[in-house]
Design an enzyme around this catalytic site. Structure first.
Site, PDB file in Angstrom:
ATOM      1  N   ASP A  78     -10.630  -9.792  -1.034  1.00  0.00           N
ATOM      2  CA  ASP A  78      -9.610  -8.936  -0.426  1.00  0.00           C
ATOM      3  C   ASP A  78      -9.059  -8.055  -1.541  1.00  0.00           C
ATOM      4  O   ASP A  78      -8.257  -8.498  -2.360  1.00  0.00           O
ATOM      5  CB  ASP A  78      -8.517  -9.808   0.187  1.00  0.00           C
ATOM      6  CG  ASP A  78      -7.307  -9.005   0.662  1.00  0.00           C
ATOM      7  OD1 ASP A  78      -7.365  -7.764   0.627  1.00  0.00           O
ATOM      8  OD2 ASP A  78      -6.299  -9.631   1.056  1.00  0.00           O
ATOM      9  N   GLY A  80      -6.714  -5.625  -2.216  1.00  0.00           N
ATOM     10  CA  GLY A  80      -5.530  -4.984  -1.671  1.00  0.00           C
ATOM     11  C   GLY A  80      -4.834  -4.080  -2.671  1.00  0.00           C
ATOM     12  O   GLY A  80      -5.206  -4.009  -3.846  1.00  0.00           O
ATOM     13  N   GLU A 197      -8.631  -4.702   9.641  1.00  0.00           N
ATOM     14  CA  GLU A 197      -7.749  -5.613   8.914  1.00  0.00           C
ATOM     15  C   GLU A 197      -6.787  -6.314   9.867  1.00  0.00           C
ATOM     16  O   GLU A 197      -6.589  -7.541   9.794  1.00  0.00           O
ATOM     17  CB  GLU A 197      -6.973  -4.827   7.857  1.00  0.00           C
ATOM     18  CG  GLU A 197      -6.163  -5.680   6.905  1.00  0.00           C
ATOM     19  CD  GLU A 197      -5.432  -4.833   5.866  1.00  0.00           C
ATOM     20  OE1 GLU A 197      -4.588  -5.410   5.156  1.00  0.00           O
ATOM     21  OE2 GLU A 197      -5.694  -3.622   5.770  1.00  0.00           O
ATOM     22  N   VAL A 222       0.643 -10.655  15.868  1.00  0.00           N
ATOM     23  CA  VAL A 222       0.710 -10.656  14.417  1.00  0.00           C
ATOM     24  C   VAL A 222       1.226  -9.307  13.909  1.00  0.00           C
ATOM     25  O   VAL A 222       0.782  -8.256  14.381  1.00  0.00           O
ATOM     26  CB  VAL A 222      -0.683 -10.934  13.804  1.00  0.00           C
ATOM     27  CG1 VAL A 222      -0.652 -10.756  12.292  1.00  0.00           C
ATOM     28  CG2 VAL A 222      -1.141 -12.345  14.145  1.00  0.00           C
ATOM     29  N   SER A 229      -0.139  -0.543   3.875  1.00  0.00           N
ATOM     30  CA  SER A 229      -0.105  -0.332   5.319  1.00  0.00           C
ATOM     31  C   SER A 229       0.495  -1.539   6.009  1.00  0.00           C
ATOM     32  O   SER A 229       0.640  -2.613   5.425  1.00  0.00           O
ATOM     33  CB  SER A 229      -1.523  -0.075   5.858  1.00  0.00           C
ATOM     34  OG  SER A 229      -2.359  -1.205   5.630  1.00  0.00           O
TER      35      SER A 229
END
Length: 474
Positions: A78, A80, A197, A222, A229
């Site tokens: 991931d 990020g 995502e 969720v 973002s």
């Protein structure tokens, strides 16, 4: 009349000897093979993710003992905006998680993220080396060539200007091609779009809660606040999905169709680029560029770097102000500046999905949990906490009254880079929930860091959803 002599047992066996041999010899051979097989195979038959994410079994399971199960591994990075993380998962043939050591996953992370190396793609790729080594070490050596390694970059890379993102991705591809002993394909390194995502995060949390396969009304919604973002995802009815607005050219569809655990779901999902926590700081500072910002804790005078740009970050002499900062947060969200062309909208004129049973129980993840723990209104040692949006407002009011000096003792677990923005971050999170997503200030929501799965805690992050989605097509 002459009485016939009764045939003895031995004579009967002799007379039917051919039939008896025909039956007993195969039975003896089968019994012998069954006796030998567990010794030969040691009871473990291996499976792996093949191209396209399909699970391929290379044999059968001979023993019902849980020690003897089919296994497949998946390694997912991931990448990020706030850091890089690696997740390693192990599944059985039923898509149930199996332990890796004492835990149900390997999870490691480091900072900064790939986007911090915008001018040095090679350094970006090499920053993943320590994570790769740890991931490879937990995958059995004989399975490494069958275990996929995939990299999903998120909002941080999406926000980079020019071809910086492409150069970093190519450097990562070259790095994995040269250094990794895992199964690798060039197209497995990609920038994950926001709707993917959000969908994967929804799958992850509902999988860990045991909701997949149930009616959509029994699933949870969720909200995932990342650095660059924020995503909202929840299941809606087929009727509401049919009424969803059509996306315009270049925009993601509002509704994704997923088939999981034997049931079809219509998933409303939208990703708001530039509205993650770190990106929102830049937007709030930009809205008052050239002057002191009422969201900065008193006594701080510096700058804030994000997405290759630098913004002035200095507090007024009077310090931070809850009321003035909330106005700046509303301006950054553009709540009152966008027209809504649909029946119901969130901020920015975006359709909100229509609400419904799939949204009534909200799990809120990532930076929401982190800031709440740092602000002291949830226990950081507990993976899940029940709160209300007003808790963020109350914490923000306390933070905004502090100077930077006082905040150091009030928030000992907050790093120096984040401390000046405690007032800003908490106000933005409150504003996002109330004015952005139109939640009731007193609605109970669940902050989640990890989810209990059987007797273990698993990170509530999108990579697990990605692995499950890939394995579900087999």
């Amino acid at each position: 009349m002459k009485r016939s002599r009764q045939e003895s047992l031995s004579e009967k066996i002799y007379r039917f000897r051919a039939i008896i041999l025909l039956i007993t010899i195969p039975l003896l051979l089968i019994s012998f093979l069954l006796f030998l097989m567990p010794r030969i195979t040691d009871g473990i038959i291996i499976s792996s993710f093949s191209d396209g994410g399909t699970s391929v079994l290379t044999g059968r399971r001979f023993s019902p003992d849980r020690r003897f199960v089919s296994k497949s591994y998946a390694v997912i990075f991931d990448a990020g905006s706030s850091g890089s993380r690696v997740h390693v998962y192990c599944f059985d043939e039923n898509l149930d998680l199996l332990p890796i050591g004492k835990h149900l996953e390997l999870f490691r992370q480091l900072t900064p993220g790939l986007s911090a190396y915008a001018s040095d793609p090679q350094a970006a790729a090499e920053s993943l080396e320590s994570l790769l080594v740890e991931a490879e070490n937990v995958v059995p050596q004989g399975l490494r060539h069958k275990t996929p390694v995939r990299v999903g970059a998120t909002a941080g890379l999406r926000a980079l200007e020019g071809d910086a993102s492409d150069k970093i991705l190519q450097a990562v591809k070259d790095f994995l091609g040269d250094k990794s002993s895992l199964k690798f394909q060039s197209d497995w390194v990609t920038v994950l779009d926001g709707t993917q995502e959000g969908a994967f995060q929804w799958v992850t949390i509902n999988y860990l809660l045991g909701n997949l396969g149930k009616r959509y009304s029994n699933t949870v919604g969720v909200v995932d606040l990342g650095g660059g973002s924020v995503q909202m995802a929840y299941a809606i009815s087929e009727k509401d999905a049919a009424k969803s607005p059509k996306s315009t050219d270049g925009e993601d569809s509002y509704v994704k169709e997923l088939f999981l655990k034997g049931r079809k779901y219509y998933l409303y999902v939208h990703s708001y680029l530039h509205y993650g926590l770190l990106a929102a700081r830049a937007e709030i500072l930009k809205s008052m560029e050239g002057s002191e910002n009422p969201c900065i804790l008193g006594g701080h005078h510096g700058s804030y770097k994000y997405g290759g740009s630098v913004y002035k970050a200095s507090a007024p002499l009077s310090g931070s102000s809850f009321t003035e900062c909330q106005r700046a947060a509303l301006k950054a969200l553009k709540v009152n500046e966008s027209t809504c062309s649909h029946m119901q909208c969130t901020f920015g004129g975006v359709w909100n999905g229509g609400g419904g049973d799939g949204q009534k129980n909200l799990f809120v993840a990532s930076f929401f949990f982190d800031r709440a723990a740092e602000a002291g209104f949830v226990d950081p040692k507990q993976p899940v906490a029940k709160v209300k949006p007003t808790d963020f407002a109350d914490a923000a009011k306390r933070a905004c009254e502090l100077s930077l000096k006082d905040a150091k003792s009030q928030y000992p677990d907050v790093g120096g880079d984040n401390l000046p923005y405690m007032c800003m971050d908490l106000i933005y999170q409150y504003t996002l929930l109330i004015d952005g997503f139109a939640l009731d200030p007193w609605q109970e929501i669940t902050l989640v860091k990890k989810v209990k799965y059987r007797d273990s805690l698993v990170e509530a992050a999108w990579p697990l959803g990605s692995a499950i989605e890939a394995a579900s097509v087999s």
